[in-house]
Design a protein around this motif. Structure first.
Motif, short mmCIF file in Angstrom:
data_model
loop_
_atom_site.label_atom_id
_atom_site.label_comp_id
_atom_site.label_asym_id
_atom_site.label_seq_id
_atom_site.Cartn_x
_atom_site.Cartn_y
_atom_site.Cartn_z
N LEU A 45 21.92 -5.01 16.55
CA LEU A 45 21.75 -5.35 15.14
C LEU A 45 21.59 -4.09 14.31
O LEU A 45 21.03 -3.10 14.78
N PRO A 46 22.06 -4.11 13.05
CA PRO A 46 21.88 -2.96 12.16
C PRO A 46 20.41 -2.72 11.86
O PRO A 46 19.58 -3.61 12.06
N GLY A 47 20.10 -1.54 11.36
CA GLY A 47 18.71 -1.17 11.11
C GLY A 47 18.15 -1.69 9.80
O GLY A 47 16.96 -1.95 9.69
N TYR A 48 19.00 -1.82 8.79
CA TYR A 48 18.50 -2.34 7.51
C TYR A 48 17.93 -3.74 7.72
O TYR A 48 18.58 -4.59 8.34
N PRO A 49 16.73 -4.00 7.20
CA PRO A 49 16.07 -5.26 7.47
C PRO A 49 16.92 -6.49 7.13
O PRO A 49 16.95 -7.45 7.89
N VAL A 50 17.62 -6.45 6.00
CA VAL A 50 18.39 -7.62 5.61
C VAL A 50 19.57 -7.83 6.56
O VAL A 50 19.88 -8.94 6.97
N ARG B 121 0.82 -1.21 0.00
CA ARG B 121 0.00 0.00 0.00
C ARG B 121 0.85 1.25 0.00
O ARG B 121 0.35 2.34 -0.25
N ARG B 122 2.10 1.09 0.34
CA ARG B 122 3.04 2.22 0.37
C ARG B 122 4.32 1.77 -0.27
O ARG B 122 4.67 0.60 -0.15
N SER B 123 5.04 2.67 -0.92
CA SER B 123 6.36 2.30 -1.42
C SER B 123 7.34 2.28 -0.25
O SER B 123 7.17 2.99 0.74
N VAL B 124 8.38 1.48 -0.39
CA VAL B 124 9.44 1.42 0.62
C VAL B 124 10.78 1.61 -0.08
O VAL B 124 11.11 0.81 -0.94
N PRO B 125 11.56 2.62 0.20
CA PRO B 125 11.14 3.75 1.04
C PRO B 125 10.09 4.59 0.31
O PRO B 125 9.98 4.53 -0.90
N GLU B 126 9.37 5.37 1.09
CA GLU B 126 8.32 6.17 0.49
C GLU B 126 8.90 7.45 -0.12
O GLU B 126 8.35 7.98 -1.08
N GLY C 44 20.90 -4.68 -2.21
CA GLY C 44 20.87 -3.69 -1.13
C GLY C 44 20.42 -4.27 0.19
O GLY C 44 19.55 -5.12 0.25
N ALA C 45 21.05 -3.78 1.28
CA ALA C 45 20.69 -4.25 2.61
C ALA C 45 19.29 -3.79 2.97
O ALA C 45 18.66 -4.31 3.87
N GLY C 46 18.80 -2.79 2.25
CA GLY C 46 17.47 -2.26 2.54
C GLY C 46 16.37 -3.00 1.82
O GLY C 46 15.20 -2.79 2.09
N VAL C 47 16.74 -3.86 0.88
CA VAL C 47 15.72 -4.49 0.05
C VAL C 47 15.19 -5.75 0.72
O VAL C 47 15.55 -6.88 0.39
N ALA C 48 14.32 -5.56 1.71
CA ALA C 48 13.79 -6.69 2.47
C ALA C 48 12.92 -7.57 1.59
O ALA C 48 12.81 -8.76 1.81
N SER C 49 12.28 -6.97 0.59
CA SER C 49 11.38 -7.76 -0.24
C SER C 49 12.14 -8.86 -0.96
O SER C 49 11.62 -9.94 -1.19
N SER C 50 13.41 -8.61 -1.30
CA SER C 50 14.17 -9.65 -1.99
C SER C 50 14.52 -10.77 -1.03
O SER C 50 14.69 -11.91 -1.43
N LEU C 51 14.60 -10.48 0.26
CA LEU C 51 14.85 -11.52 1.25
C LEU C 51 13.61 -12.40 1.36
O LEU C 51 13.69 -13.62 1.47
N SER C 52 12.46 -11.75 1.30
CA SER C 52 11.21 -12.49 1.35
C SER C 52 11.09 -13.41 0.14
O SER C 52 10.47 -14.46 0.22
#
Lengths: 625, 625
Positions: free
Chosen positions: B289-294, A48-53, B359-367
């Protein structure tokens, strides 16, 4: 009511037909994402939202407008004033409106509190996480029929999804049947059995994401069984009956299902697990599982697990297949597909599988098993050393650090196993009871880590050990002797055997059997003179258990076990128990662990306290072989 | 407060040192067996009763005393009177006192209601399950540090064990830190982030058998962080902080742990996952732990999971390693151990792994990932086609029935993926976005199942398809055009680009990029004439997301995505989307599934309703190539 006709179907065929006949139309529930772990999506989940927005800093540094750095060089750095033209920014912070790039902190020159210097141009959007880099609004983040894991929860929450549509959990009725059953907690009388399969079945159902509905024990009375099935079918999405699925005089399950609905299949061509019933009552699948724990377990895996997979539209996870070398022969009859329980260990970097006890009633061997070896319907097995595929029940970790000990059995091995497990996390010990020669052969061929032997070594054994560079470690000293009912004392054992005492002996090739065979001549008798004959039992405990209930009169064992079963113990001899292992293995982590534990105070105390053991030299190397 | 010094340790070294420094002495709880599923034994479990406790019939038939059958022959059968000398018995019934053998029902002759005939002698204890056959009283049925599965519950209950000693569950404090965080359910403003890692961390902790204690968001203020850690350490057995573990201006975690206890390690030489903090406060492990989801996910797996394994003294289960062929190049920098997410599929019986977003921020790719490819610290990667080992996150089933579609990206593929998952349980679709030539190459080399391409095929492509016996299937027709902010209309696009509009383009080799490149000459401009320059984004949605937040002005896309982001859509052309696949693959279950779904009403309706699509010929074979 006795039915002796079976029309067995091959397992895969029976399962396919059953699954084809069953249809589910589960309803959909909406649950908050925080409670959605392990649920299965009923619809695709859309962000429902982009990440990051918004665009975010991808580095710690200074946010700038790229075009303002275009003229920067190391000699003529560009100065930017903090606040209006440049802003200190941390990774993950949103970019200020004026900025379109980030310059990392290492590349910044600090002039004073109000100004920074830039030494080279930065392109637009450098070190910036673009909006939608992870997830774009509108993107499908999970498909339907997806089992939700913790990481998925994170993706949903981050992309603004607060609720998710999931399939309702299937309710599975579990009906234990049998007039001989009593509930756990009650002491069974002779002829009664504690109802334990229901707890096992419910446990697996829960693991697979279903809701077990344990409906209480139903005695073997057709009318009450009919009522029980009718009410379960009304309340549940599927029903499991256990047992009464065979063809004995009180096996009513088939006729009950036939009366209330349809029986699709009675019996599959497998060993164990044959007497399974697959039926449908009021459109709902009803599975009759056999009473033997191992058969019940297999039937549950074969037929109920795929029902739950069908309900959710997603597999629960497929067993891993691994190639292993057989540690012992596997010999089965043809005519049914055999499922052989195996335990697996790693020896010299190779996986070795040992078949465990075969009986469908031997649930303890299932608890010890790592996997299943399937022997095709027209196949009679394989020789030790053959490479075969095994379907693993357990993840790898549990069998990698497993000590395989071939040879003699002894109560001391239980104590050693427990101390090893507590000493270093994850290490376990698997005893492989086998005759002396067989055990040496297994060590020679790398199918076990070490051999446990009792009594003196033969000259041939010593020579082989020396040549192969094997070493010998003190285990313990043990007392051996006769076990019998307390009221059976005060006579000559030789005489008693001649007069018809029922004797239980250890398997061929064990030290106790060898001692007994040497004894015959002292007594002036041979096996042919035993009026009561003799039978073989696997170990001291099985012998004691049979004597305790009167199925046998006498056998060889140890004081600890005799005491446990309230038997009289008459000492006969004392002997040394040793371990034989390759010298270089002793230097491996597993080998060092073995010696450490043998030498430890806790191991020695525990073993000596059990009675009949002396551990003065446990873990010492025996000088030369 | 800014720290830019790192003394990174290799991952394995950091973990070993940390685990060595941590000691636990968990207390022991006694729980009823029925509630012991998934608990870990603290002591060995010993059988209190033998199973079976008495000799039982192993077959349906008649229980007899063996010696009474000694004279039986087919010609002179022995008659036994029912009741005193013989008793009908079902499998599992206890043997009557007088009996010591069972004769199966098939071998019995029924004389009348009172008598049966026996045709051959039966030895003692034939077809009898001896007492203790499964478990002997006093036998160890489970070692200590064993995670209890449903089957173990059955063995315990059957052998009279009603209660079991297990380790207390460890309580793990989870502290999300960061002034930018808001709780899930709140709408984040610009600069705020929804706290989702805490839910992910708690989920995994629960899976591993720990009790997560979510302690609420703590803002980036050292004093409040100190308080939060102090109170968590008091109540919990270990503590996880997330994030503030890096070296930014508001990363206080290190200094807080340093103040309250000891920091053993700050930073490991991995990518992603570098900024991890390992510390001990009042004897309890504290992990930052670091903040980036991955990175948070990896740190949790690397350091917290082994802590829980240490607590229980047993591994949670080791990842399976599989050998796969790389579907695409993997190129990384040296200097850190790289953890590359990969998705796996099976093509022509071989496993193929594709690297996902880095990217460490790309949690969707981890999913979306099935496993991890570890690239050693001094290694820069591998070429497509190389065989490598991958540590799997998921069991086998989830990647075996996965359709690998290389080539063009399109919103239609999302709809197709969802319909495929709902159509047959367990099937999934993995889009592999790549340029046209690359995709054809992947199909040629068996690294994907089919290619999705848009627009007309070139002569070379047609010739190759014919020769390789590939066929072409209609996908759908799609409208393509320009996406921009609604207030940017009414001017020539060529003119606007020349004047400095920021353009986002699709990756090289895609149909949209090719169309655009052909367009330049119509407009009389080239890429060098674009004052605003241009950047690449992966797909329509990423382009739309950037335009929506003002990070770009214009790009090519489709009406459905433009509408989702509230953008203006200016149609430019319409084109055919086709699938190309080997003719024999189309006859496989997966191939038939694809065609079935393409032809299904539900797929066509869903796609056409999203806008800009026409599915008149979806799933039809395109005559000849």
């Amino acid at each position: 009511m006795r039915q002796t006709e079976w029309r067995l179907a091959p397992l895969d065929e029976a399962r396919e037909r059953f699954l084809r006949e069953v249809t589910f139309s589960p309803s959909v529930e909406t649950v908050p994402v925080r409670k959605a772990h392990d649920r299965v999506t009923a619809k695709p989940v859309v962000a429902r939202r982009s990440v990051p927005e918004w665009p975010l800093a991808a580095m710690d540094g200074v946010a700038v407008r790229a075009e303002m750095t275009a003229q920067a060089t190391p000699d003529k750095p560009v100065q930017l004033s903090l606040g209006r033209e440049a802003v200190w920014i941390d990774t993950g912070d949103p970019l200020p409106d004026f900025a379109d790039a980030v310059i990392p902190v290492e590349q910044i020159g600090v002039v004073d509190e109000k100004r920074v210097q830039i030494f080279r141009p930065v392109p637009s959007w450098k070190h910036v996480r673009m909006a939608g880099e992870d997830v774009c609004a509108g993107e499908m983040i999970l498909p339907s029929c997806h089992r939700i894991r913790p990481i998925d929860l994170g993706v949903m929450l981050a992309s603004g999804v607060e609720e998710v549509s999931v399939w309702r959990l299937p309710r599975v009725g579990v009906i234990p049947t049998g007039s001989e059953l009593v509930m756990p907690g009650q002491a069974p009388e002779r002829g009664q059995i504690v109802e334990s399969n229901g707890t096992v079945i419910s446990g697996y159902l829960r693991e697979w994401g279903a809701v077990p509905d344990y409906r209480g024990i139903v005695p073997d009375e057709p009318e009450r069984l009919i009522q029980a099935v009718q009410s379960a079918v009304k309340k549940c999405d599927m029903v499991v009956l256990n047992a009464g699925s065979s063809a004995g005089s009180e096996d009513y399950t088939v006729s009950v299902i036939q009366k209330l609905g349809r029986v699709l299949q009675h019996g599959v061509a497998t060993r164990p697990g044959k007497p399974v019933i697959l039926g449908i009552v009021e459109g709902k699948p009803v599975v009759g599982l056999p009473g033997y724990p191992v058969s019940a377990y297999l039937g549950l895996q074969w037929f109920v697990r795929p029902l739950i997979e069908k309900w959710f539209g997603t597999p629960i996870g497929k067993a891993n297949e691994v190639r292993v070398r057989l540690g012992a022969d596997v010999a089965v009859k043809t005519g049914a597909e055999d499922f052989v329980r195996v335990a697996v260990g790693e020896v010299r970097g190779e996986w070795v599988a040992y078949p465990l006890a075969k009986g469908a009633g031997v649930a303890s061997s299932l608890s010890r098993a790592d996997g299943w070896l399937r022997v095709p319907i027209d196949h009679s097995g394989w020789k030790a050393g053959t490479c075969v595929s095994v379907e693993m029940i357990h993840p790898r970790g549990s069998w990698e650090n497993r000590l395989l000990v071939a040879g003699e059995t002894d109560v001391g091995l239980d104590v050693l196993a427990d101390r090893i497990s507590s000493h270093i996390s994850g290490f376990t010990l698997l005893p492989l009871p086998m005759g002396r020669e067989e055990a040496w052969h297994a060590l020679r061929e790398g199918r076990c880590h070490l051999v446990m032997s009792a009594g003196d070594m033969s000259g041939t054994e010593e020579a082989e050990a020396n040549e192969a560079s094997w070493v010998c470690i003190h285990g313990w000293r043990r007392v051996r002797g006769w076990m019998m009912q307390p009221d059976s004392g005060h006579r000559s054992i030789g005489e008693w055997l001649r007069q018809g005492a029922q004797l239980l002996v250890h398997p061929r090739g064990t030290r106790s059997r060898q001692w007994l065979e040497a004894q015959w001549s002292d007594w002036g008798i041979g096996p042919q003179d035993l009026r009561g004959g003799y039978r073989v039992a696997a170990n001291d405990r099985q012998i004691a258990a049979a004597i305790a209930v009167g199925s046998a009169d006498i056998g060889i064992g140890c004081p600890a076990v005799a005491r446990e079963f309230g038997l009289l113990f008459v000492p006969a001899w004392e002997e040394e128990v040793q371990f034989v292992a390759p010298r270089d293995w002793l230097r491996s982590p597993m080998g060092r662990l073995l010696v450490d534990v043998l030498q430890s105070r806790s191991f020695r105390m525990r073993l000596e306290m059990s009675g009949g053991y002396r551990c003065g030299k446990s873990g010492e190397m025996i000088g030369s072989l």
